[in-house]
Design a protein around this motif. Sequence first.
Motif, PDB file in Angstrom:
ATOM      1  N   ASN A 116       0.191 -10.004 -46.047  1.00 56.58           N
ATOM      2  CA  ASN A 116       1.108 -10.549 -47.035  1.00 56.58           C
ATOM      3  C   ASN A 116       0.716 -11.991 -47.359  1.00 56.58           C
ATOM      4  O   ASN A 116      -0.191 -12.548 -46.751  1.00 56.58           O
ATOM      5  CB  ASN A 116       2.574 -10.418 -46.591  1.00 56.58           C
ATOM      6  CG  ASN A 116       2.905 -11.268 -45.381  1.00 56.58           C
ATOM      7  OD1 ASN A 116       2.290 -12.301 -45.140  1.00 56.58           O
ATOM      8  ND2 ASN A 116       3.893 -10.844 -44.609  1.00 56.58           N
ATOM      9  N   GLY A 117       1.387 -12.611 -48.277  1.00 53.77           N
ATOM     10  CA  GLY A 117       1.042 -13.959 -48.723  1.00 53.77           C
ATOM     11  C   GLY A 117       1.089 -15.006 -47.620  1.00 53.77           C
ATOM     12  O   GLY A 117       0.387 -16.006 -47.673  1.00 53.77           O
ATOM     13  N   ASP A 118       1.921 -14.803 -46.598  1.00 49.61           N
ATOM     14  CA  ASP A 118       2.051 -15.768 -45.510  1.00 49.61           C
ATOM     15  C   ASP A 118       0.852 -15.756 -44.563  1.00 49.61           C
ATOM     16  O   ASP A 118       0.589 -16.714 -43.861  1.00 49.61           O
ATOM     17  CB  ASP A 118       3.314 -15.492 -44.679  1.00 49.61           C
ATOM     18  CG  ASP A 118       4.578 -15.669 -45.495  1.00 49.61           C
ATOM     19  OD1 ASP A 118       4.546 -16.418 -46.509  1.00 49.61           O
ATOM     20  OD2 ASP A 118       5.592 -15.033 -45.158  1.00 49.61           O
ATOM     21  N   GLU A 119       0.120 -14.647 -44.554  1.00 46.59           N
ATOM     22  CA  GLU A 119      -0.997 -14.495 -43.623  1.00 46.59           C
ATOM     23  C   GLU A 119      -2.336 -14.847 -44.242  1.00 46.59           C
ATOM     24  O   GLU A 119      -3.334 -14.922 -43.549  1.00 46.59           O
ATOM     25  CB  GLU A 119      -1.041 -13.054 -43.104  1.00 46.59           C
ATOM     26  CG  GLU A 119       0.193 -12.686 -42.314  1.00 46.59           C
ATOM     27  CD  GLU A 119       0.225 -11.207 -41.978  1.00 46.59           C
ATOM     28  OE1 GLU A 119      -0.752 -10.501 -42.269  1.00 46.59           O
ATOM     29  OE2 GLU A 119       1.228 -10.754 -41.408  1.00 46.59           O
TER      30      GLU A 119
END
Length: 77
Positions: A73-76
């Motif tokens: 996801n965008g956080d990773e």
Amino acid sequence: MKFAYVLQHSYEVGEDGAFDEVKLIGVYSSKEKAEQVIRRYKILPGFKDYPMECFHISEYEIDKDQWAEGFINGDEA
């Protein structure tokens, strides 16, 4: 092999099409049955106001994972 056919109706809404409006219509045992449902729904209130391209049939193999591996996801990233 056994398949399921998922019929959805979707289109973009909001400013600049910022959101997708998606309606799950049903899951069918054949593509032909899903196409019959489209013929019924395309004349109903609401549905008839959108082009035929808003109807989508997706084929899924029964008892088979739909993801080959994990996702990021965008956080990773």
